[in-house]
Motif scaffolding. Structure first.
Motif, PDB file in Angstrom:
ATOM      1  N   GLU A 110     -32.164  29.283  43.896  1.00 48.63           N
ATOM      2  CA  GLU A 110     -33.458  29.116  43.225  1.00 48.63           C
ATOM      3  C   GLU A 110     -33.339  29.422  41.743  1.00 48.63           C
ATOM      4  O   GLU A 110     -33.975  28.771  40.913  1.00 48.63           O
ATOM      5  N   ARG A 111     -32.523  30.420  41.398  1.00 47.70           N
ATOM      6  CA  ARG A 111     -32.325  30.745  39.977  1.00 47.70           C
ATOM      7  C   ARG A 111     -31.682  29.584  39.236  1.00 47.70           C
ATOM      8  O   ARG A 111     -32.018  29.302  38.082  1.00 47.70           O
ATOM      9  N   ARG A 112     -30.749  28.879  39.899  1.00 52.17           N
ATOM     10  CA  ARG A 112     -30.120  27.737  39.243  1.00 52.17           C
ATOM     11  C   ARG A 112     -31.148  26.642  38.962  1.00 52.17           C
ATOM     12  O   ARG A 112     -31.104  25.991  37.929  1.00 52.17           O
ATOM     13  N   ARG A 113     -32.109  26.473  39.891  1.00 53.37           N
ATOM     14  CA  ARG A 113     -33.143  25.470  39.678  1.00 53.37           C
ATOM     15  C   ARG A 113     -34.101  25.876  38.573  1.00 53.37           C
ATOM     16  O   ARG A 113     -34.682  25.040  37.907  1.00 53.37           O
ATOM     17  N   ALA A 114     -34.266  27.179  38.387  1.00 51.19           N
ATOM     18  CA  ALA A 114     -35.261  27.678  37.437  1.00 51.19           C
ATOM     19  C   ALA A 114     -34.637  28.270  36.177  1.00 51.19           C
ATOM     20  O   ALA A 114     -35.275  29.043  35.481  1.00 51.19           O
ATOM     21  N   THR A 115     -33.379  27.932  35.876  1.00 52.35           N
ATOM     22  CA  THR A 115     -32.738  28.517  34.701  1.00 52.35           C
ATOM     23  C   THR A 115     -33.433  28.101  33.412  1.00 52.35           C
ATOM     24  O   THR A 115     -33.363  28.821  32.415  1.00 52.35           O
ATOM     25  N   GLN A 116     -34.091  26.965  33.415  1.00 57.12           N
ATOM     26  CA  GLN A 116     -34.804  26.537  32.218  1.00 57.12           C
ATOM     27  C   GLN A 116     -36.203  27.161  32.240  1.00 57.12           C
ATOM     28  O   GLN A 116     -37.175  26.555  32.682  1.00 57.12           O
ATOM     29  N   VAL A 117     -36.282  28.403  31.764  1.00 56.72           N
ATOM     30  CA  VAL A 117     -37.558  29.109  31.759  1.00 56.72           C
ATOM     31  C   VAL A 117     -38.513  28.484  30.748  1.00 56.72           C
ATOM     32  O   VAL A 117     -39.731  28.478  30.948  1.00 56.72           O
ATOM     33  N   GLY A 118     -37.937  27.935  29.667  1.00 57.11           N
ATOM     34  CA  GLY A 118     -38.775  27.338  28.630  1.00 57.11           C
ATOM     35  C   GLY A 118     -39.751  26.306  29.148  1.00 57.11           C
ATOM     36  O   GLY A 118     -40.966  26.381  28.863  1.00 57.11           O
ATOM     37  N   PRO A 119     -39.297  25.318  29.944  1.00 59.65           N
ATOM     38  CA  PRO A 119     -40.244  24.336  30.487  1.00 59.65           C
ATOM     39  C   PRO A 119     -41.326  24.947  31.369  1.00 59.65           C
ATOM     40  O   PRO A 119     -42.467  24.467  31.383  1.00 59.65           O
ATOM     41  N   LEU A 120     -40.976  26.008  32.113  1.00 61.40           N
ATOM     42  CA  LEU A 120     -41.985  26.680  32.923  1.00 61.40           C
ATOM     43  C   LEU A 120     -43.052  27.317  32.035  1.00 61.40           C
ATOM     44  O   LEU A 120     -44.245  27.260  32.338  1.00 61.40           O
ATOM     45  N   LEU A 121     -42.622  27.944  30.930  1.00 60.05           N
ATOM     46  CA  LEU A 121     -43.587  28.536  30.011  1.00 60.05           C
ATOM     47  C   LEU A 121     -44.465  27.465  29.381  1.00 60.05           C
ATOM     48  O   LEU A 121     -45.686  27.639  29.246  1.00 60.05           O
ATOM     49  N   GLU A 122     -43.870  26.356  29.001  1.00 66.87           N
ATOM     50  CA  GLU A 122     -44.659  25.270  28.426  1.00 66.87           C
ATOM     51  C   GLU A 122     -45.648  24.713  29.443  1.00 66.87           C
ATOM     52  O   GLU A 122     -46.763  24.323  29.086  1.00 66.87           O
ATOM     53  N   LEU A 123     -45.230  24.697  30.707  1.00 62.76           N
ATOM     54  CA  LEU A 123     -46.100  24.185  31.763  1.00 62.76           C
ATOM     55  C   LEU A 123     -47.386  24.991  31.854  1.00 62.76           C
ATOM     56  O   LEU A 123     -48.460  24.442  32.104  1.00 62.76           O
ATOM     57  N   VAL A 124     -47.288  26.310  31.640  1.00 60.55           N
ATOM     58  CA  VAL A 124     -48.473  27.173  31.732  1.00 60.55           C
ATOM     59  C   VAL A 124     -49.103  27.421  30.362  1.00 60.55           C
ATOM     60  O   VAL A 124     -49.937  28.315  30.205  1.00 60.55           O
ATOM     61  N   GLY A 125     -48.698  26.628  29.370  1.00 55.52           N
ATOM     62  CA  GLY A 125     -49.331  26.700  28.056  1.00 55.52           C
ATOM     63  C   GLY A 125     -48.831  27.805  27.162  1.00 55.52           C
ATOM     64  O   GLY A 125     -49.558  28.253  26.262  1.00 55.52           O
TER      65      GLY A 125
END
Length: 359
Positions: A110-125
């Motif tokens: 799961e960490r490998r899938r979520a290594t790009q934290v930046g897009p997740l932060l952008e997703l939540v504004g």
């Protein structure tokens, strides 16, 4: 992420005493947004905890998509349910930065899938520049969005929100709620929001479930539950109402406000439900009332009115820019259809008029 619907059947949950949830059933479509609205102690959070697997129901079934989570025999562990949970306080770890909080608890894959934290932060504004900040360096709204990003990092089919905006100030609450809803729709997650804020429930969800005393009193679209409550109690919980005695004959009801159109036919003695925004004011003619008090709220004002030649107290919500003043005499009309309930109703007449209009 694949959306999955939620099916709850005859669910009963207790903590050793009387049941907190008493045989509730519910369906949420895949990708849908449900707001569970109710007063404190009505069972809202217990419903979320049962969905998340934190409590074991006494009876009933819970399914997400085609996966059975519990049926009295089966009980799938919380971490295997494909559910994200966002608590009221966000529950971020103060010793971890934003990246550490978002990735906490994920498996290696799961960490490998979520290594790009930046897009997740952008997703939540949020800006990716916040990735190395600690929670105490963030505002309350930013912390709640990080908590949402952490819930989404697992790519859950269902996201549960337990009053996540209640601790934020008004402007921040609205902005955070909008960013949250946008992110959830972007991911296609099926969402259940628990709240006691009527405006939040009506604006956030495409389906609203009103919970009273451990049961669903009404489930429907925001427009249905607000405009067509099944009981006076539901109507009053969703906003101010006045209940006025009347006599119905088919689609017409006769009450102190005159002969009004009924949204649904009825016969005999009834209580007529009128919301403050249904009253329109004009120049004094025909039915008149005197303004007793006015509470100015900016966009609107709440007025207390005494109906001329009667002991009836009314409440009206009018645009703030042209609100009349205490002592003014105004004309009153009710242009649209109203709802009625059998008499005796669940609430005494003139409920809203007895409340402080500034509340």
């Amino acid at each position: 992420m694949t959306s999955a619907g939620i099916t709850i059947s005859d669910l009963t949950v207790g903590y050793g005493g009387p049941p907190v949830l008493d045989g509730v059933s519910l369906q949420v479509r895949p990708g849908g947004t449900l707001a569970v609205l109710g007063p404190s102690g009505s069972g809202k959070t217990t419903l979320l905890r049962a969905l998340a697997g934190f409590v074991r129901p006494a009876t009933g079934r819970i399914e997400i998509g085609d996966k059975l989570l519990t049926d009295g025999q089966v009980l799938v562990a919380p971490e295997r349910r494909g559910v994200g949970y966002v608590r009221q306080d966000g529950a971020l770890f103060p010793h971890l930065d934003v990246t550490g909080n978002i990735l906490f608890g994920l498996t290696r894959s799961e960490r490998r899938r979520a290594t790009q934290v930046g897009p997740l932060l952008e997703l939540v504004g949020l800006s990716p520049d916040l990735a190395k900040r600690r929670p105490d360096e963030l505002s309350g709204g930013q912390q709640q969005r990080v908590a949402l990003a952490r819930a989404l990092a697992r790519e859950p089919a269902v996201v549960l929100l337990d009053e996540p905006f209640s601790s934020l100030d008004t402007a921040l609450r609205a902005a955070t709620r909008e960013a949250t809803l946008t992110a959830l729709r972007e991911r296609g997650a099926t969402t259940v929001l628990v709240t006691h804020d009527q405006a939040e429930a009506l604006s956030f969800a495409d389906q609203v479930a009103v919970m009273l005393n451990g049961r669903f009193a009404q489930i429907g679209s925001p427009e249905e539950v607000y405009d067509a409550p099944v009981t006076a109690e539901v109507g009053a919980f969703l906003g101010d109402i006045m209940l006025l005695p009347g006599c119905a004959d088919g689609r017409i009801v006769d009450c102190v406000l005159g002969k009004l159109d009924l949204a649904e036919p009825s016969t005999g003695e009834v209580l007529v439900m009128v919301r403050p925004e249904q009253l329109t004011l004009g120049t004094p003619s025909g039915l008149t009332a005197r303004v007793v008090s006015a509470a100015y709220h900016g966009p609107d004002a709440m007025l207390r009115l005494d109906l001329t030649d009667t002991a009836t107290r009314l409440v009206a919500r009018v645009p703030g820019h042209n609100a009349p003043h205490p002592g003014d005499l105004v004309g009153i009309a009710v242009p649209g259809p109203v709802r009625s309930f059998p008499k005796p109703g669940l609430l005494r007449p003139q409920h809203a008029a007895d409340e402080n209009p500034q509340a």
